[in-house]
Design an enzyme around this catalytic site. Structure first.
Site, PDB file in Angstrom:
ATOM      1  N   CYS A 276     -38.663 -14.595  21.179  1.00 53.37           N
ATOM      2  CA  CYS A 276     -38.774 -15.937  21.745  1.00 53.37           C
ATOM      3  C   CYS A 276     -40.070 -16.629  21.378  1.00 53.37           C
ATOM      4  O   CYS A 276     -40.368 -17.701  21.863  1.00 53.37           O
ATOM      5  CB  CYS A 276     -38.604 -15.870  23.255  1.00 53.37           C
ATOM      6  SG  CYS A 276     -37.002 -15.195  23.692  1.00 53.37           S
TER       7      CYS A 276
ATOM      8  N   THR B 131     -23.637 -32.337  36.060  1.00 56.69           N
ATOM      9  CA  THR B 131     -22.282 -31.798  36.197  1.00 56.69           C
ATOM     10  C   THR B 131     -22.268 -30.319  35.881  1.00 56.69           C
ATOM     11  O   THR B 131     -22.856 -29.886  34.882  1.00 56.69           O
ATOM     12  CB  THR B 131     -21.327 -32.559  35.252  1.00 56.69           C
ATOM     13  OG1 THR B 131     -21.354 -33.933  35.614  1.00 56.69           O
ATOM     14  CG2 THR B 131     -19.911 -32.031  35.340  1.00 56.69           C
TER      15      THR B 131
ATOM     16  N   THR C 294     -34.482 -19.306  31.274  1.00 58.51           N
ATOM     17  CA  THR C 294     -35.647 -20.145  30.977  1.00 58.51           C
ATOM     18  C   THR C 294     -35.727 -21.310  31.959  1.00 58.51           C
ATOM     19  O   THR C 294     -36.786 -21.582  32.540  1.00 58.51           O
ATOM     20  CB  THR C 294     -35.568 -20.683  29.528  1.00 58.51           C
ATOM     21  OG1 THR C 294     -35.585 -19.573  28.636  1.00 58.51           O
ATOM     22  CG2 THR C 294     -36.732 -21.607  29.214  1.00 58.51           C
TER      23      THR C 294
ATOM     24  N   SER D  79     -29.518 -14.667  33.698  1.00 54.88           N
ATOM     25  CA  SER D  79     -28.857 -15.356  32.600  1.00 54.88           C
ATOM     26  C   SER D  79     -27.584 -14.616  32.201  1.00 54.88           C
ATOM     27  O   SER D  79     -27.555 -13.385  32.192  1.00 54.88           O
ATOM     28  CB  SER D  79     -29.825 -15.373  31.417  1.00 54.88           C
ATOM     29  OG  SER D  79     -29.267 -16.064  30.332  1.00 54.88           O
ATOM     30  N   ALA D  80     -26.540 -15.373  31.861  1.00 57.20           N
ATOM     31  CA  ALA D  80     -25.252 -14.730  31.551  1.00 57.20           C
ATOM     32  C   ALA D  80     -25.229 -14.052  30.187  1.00 57.20           C
ATOM     33  O   ALA D  80     -24.605 -13.002  30.017  1.00 57.20           O
ATOM     34  CB  ALA D  80     -24.125 -15.770  31.622  1.00 57.20           C
ATOM     35  N   HIS D  81     -25.918 -14.642  29.199  1.00 60.10           N
ATOM     36  CA  HIS D  81     -25.729 -14.123  27.834  1.00 60.10           C
ATOM     37  C   HIS D  81     -26.426 -12.783  27.577  1.00 60.10           C
ATOM     38  O   HIS D  81     -26.225 -12.173  26.525  1.00 60.10           O
ATOM     39  CB  HIS D  81     -26.131 -15.171  26.783  1.00 60.10           C
ATOM     40  CG  HIS D  81     -27.601 -15.333  26.561  1.00 60.10           C
ATOM     41  ND1 HIS D  81     -28.257 -14.695  25.533  1.00 60.10           N
ATOM     42  CD2 HIS D  81     -28.529 -16.061  27.203  1.00 60.10           C
ATOM     43  CE1 HIS D  81     -29.540 -15.057  25.566  1.00 60.10           C
ATOM     44  NE2 HIS D  81     -29.729 -15.879  26.563  1.00 60.10           N
TER      45      HIS D  81
HETATM   46  C1  LIG Z   1     -33.625 -13.744  27.556  1.00 66.42           C
HETATM   47  C2  LIG Z   1     -34.716 -13.741  28.552  1.00 66.42           C
HETATM   48  C3  LIG Z   1     -35.161 -14.930  29.139  1.00 66.42           C
HETATM   49  C4  LIG Z   1     -34.605 -16.280  28.751  1.00 66.42           C
HETATM   50  O1  LIG Z   1     -33.278 -16.391  29.137  1.00 66.42           O
HETATM   51  P1  LIG Z   1     -32.355 -17.585  28.549  1.00 66.42           P
HETATM   52  O2  LIG Z   1     -31.161 -17.548  29.416  1.00 66.42           O
HETATM   53  O3  LIG Z   1     -32.068 -17.220  27.128  1.00 66.42           O
HETATM   54  O4  LIG Z   1     -33.124 -18.846  28.693  1.00 66.42           O
HETATM   55  C5  LIG Z   1     -36.165 -14.854  30.084  1.00 66.42           C
HETATM   56  N1  LIG Z   1     -36.689 -13.664  30.428  1.00 66.42           N
HETATM   57  C6  LIG Z   1     -36.289 -12.503  29.889  1.00 66.42           C
HETATM   58  C7  LIG Z   1     -36.893 -11.219  30.352  1.00 66.42           C
HETATM   59  C8  LIG Z   1     -35.290 -12.507  28.932  1.00 66.42           C
HETATM   60  O5  LIG Z   1     -34.898 -11.349  28.392  1.00 66.42           O
END
Ligand SMILES: *Cc1c(COP(=O)(O)O)cnc(C)c1O
Length: 392
Positions: free
Chosen positions: A333, A246, A78, A205-207
């Site tokens: 979301c 940081t 995001t 994004s890592a998660h």
């Molecule tokens: C999860 C997701 C995001 C947002 O990522 P975050 O790291 O949770 O902010 C944006 N775009 C797509 C396609 C996603 O699946």
């Protein structure tokens, strides 16, 4: 002997993924003995943290064929998306600026564009076909002299559809327009090469790939051509001035480990997921009359299934299944409001059909017994709910 099933079964891997134990193990020392600030270069604690961050930067860069200095760590996709869209617009000053994106993008992209549109940017939002695919010809047709950037996601978070990045990247390069992609769902699942695909900005994004929450990155090409970005965060000038603050050292180390594992296991992992997903689809099709798949049947992520089950309300089905399976409607979301998914509406589904759809996301730890149990539970609950509906 098969091990006992633990319920509910997690089938919502597009929302987030569990931390891989190998990632946690790599992160642990950076919470405890290696706690230094990566910007404190005048002592051993800081230098150790700095080395770990730079090693992680190299791993992430190599995974998308980028230069390490073009990787900027952020708090997640995001933030990366906001930085790319708003940063580019704000760097452009008062000259007329036009941007091109797609209706099925993630809210982080659509809302960032909405924001800059309110500040004077021109934004074209292209449609997709009934299978969720963007026609590259539409991109070419929408380009104007003042077009600055095209933003098309690599893989969709609801329907898993993979867009033709190579064709779109070639069109952008031909017209000297920056090309951005939201790769949150794609990184680690499909090969990404920013040179071959002509990508100038990439958010990840890592998660979403078995790494920790709260860490991500923006790849921003800073040479040949250089993408000018105005930072959103002012302060110590970290990340080459792009993102002060940081650095989240344990998060960055975990992100790199997650990327490394995903790349190593991509081929076998994706083939395994595809097998499980296809088996699940087969069982659901056999057990649920009228079930339809949403999105392109082949051009989609291996772990993704999104189906419309006419006659049910997905929210009701998901609650009925809560003991057995953790599922989502897909539009996680967009707050708690029960609104039909903008992605499914873009494919031409009616509001009723969109609200009769569920997203199923299989992941690294999903096994055949879980898929079988999930299929059985879904088929049973759909029959029950349809029976209730018809008895009224
Ligand atoms: C999860 C997701 C995001 C947002 O990522 P975050 O790291 O949770 O902010 C944006 N775009 C797509 C396609 C996603 O699946």
């Amino acid at each position: 002997m098969s091990k006992e099933l633990k319920l509910p079964i997690y089938l919502d891997h597009h929302a987030t993924t569990p931390l891989d134990p190998r990632v946690l193990e790599a992160m642990m020392p950076f919470f405890t003995e290696c706690f230094g600030n990566a910007a404190s270069k005048n002592h051993a604690f800081g230098r150790e943290a700095h080395r770990a961050v730079e090693a992680a930067r190299e791993i992430l860069a190599a995974s998308i064929n980028a230069r390490p200095q073009d990787i900027c760590f952020t708090s997640g996709a995001t933030e990366s998306i906001n930085l790319a869209i708003k940063g580019l617009f704000h760097a452009g000053g008062k000259t007329p600026q036009h941007f091109i994106t797609v209706v099925t993008e993630h809210p982080a992209v659509l809302d960032s564009f909405r924001r800059i549109a309110s500040e004077g940017a021109e934004v074209t939002c292209l449609p997709v076909d009934a299978q969720g695919m963007l026609d590259p010809g539409q991109v070419a047709g929408a380009i104007r002299p003042e077009t600055k950037m095209v933003s098309v996601m690599a893989a969709n978070n609801e329907i898993g559809v993979i867009q033709p990045l190579k064709e779109i990247g070639a069109i952008c390069r031909e017209h000297d327009i920056f090309f951005m992609t939201d790769a949150a769902q794609a990184l680690g699942n499909i090969p990404l090469d920013v040179q071959a695909l002509n990508i100038d900005l990439l958010a990840c994004s890592a998660h979403k790939i078995y790494g920790p929450k709260g860490i991500g990155a923006l790849y921003c090409r800073r040479g040949n051509p250089k993408v000018p970005l105005a930072p959103m965060m002012d302060g110590g000038g970290h990340e080459r001035g792009l993102r002060s603050g940081t650095l989240n050292v344990p998060g960055i180390v975990g992100f790199a480990k997650a990327v490394e594992i995903s790349l190593q296991e991509m081929k076998t992992g994706q083939a395994r997921l595809r097998g499980l997903r296809d088996a699940l689809y087969q069982s659901l099709r056999e057990g649920i009359p009228g079930l339809r798949i949403n999105g392109h049947p082949d051009q989609r992520l291996a772990g993704n299934l999104n189906v419309c089950i006419p006659g049910i309300v997905s929210e009701t089905l998901i609650i009925a299944l809560a003991h057995d399976v953790a599922l989502s409607t897909g539009s996680t979301c967009t707050t708690a409001a029960v609104e039909p998914s903008h992605v499914l509406k873009a494919l031409g589904l009616s509001s009723d059909d969109a609200q009769a759809s569920v997203r199923i996301g299989l992941g690294r730890h999903t096994n055949a017994a879980e898929v079988e149990h999930a299929a059985h539970a879904i088929v049973e609950q759909v029959a029950r709910l349809r029976g209730l509906a018809s008895s009224h």
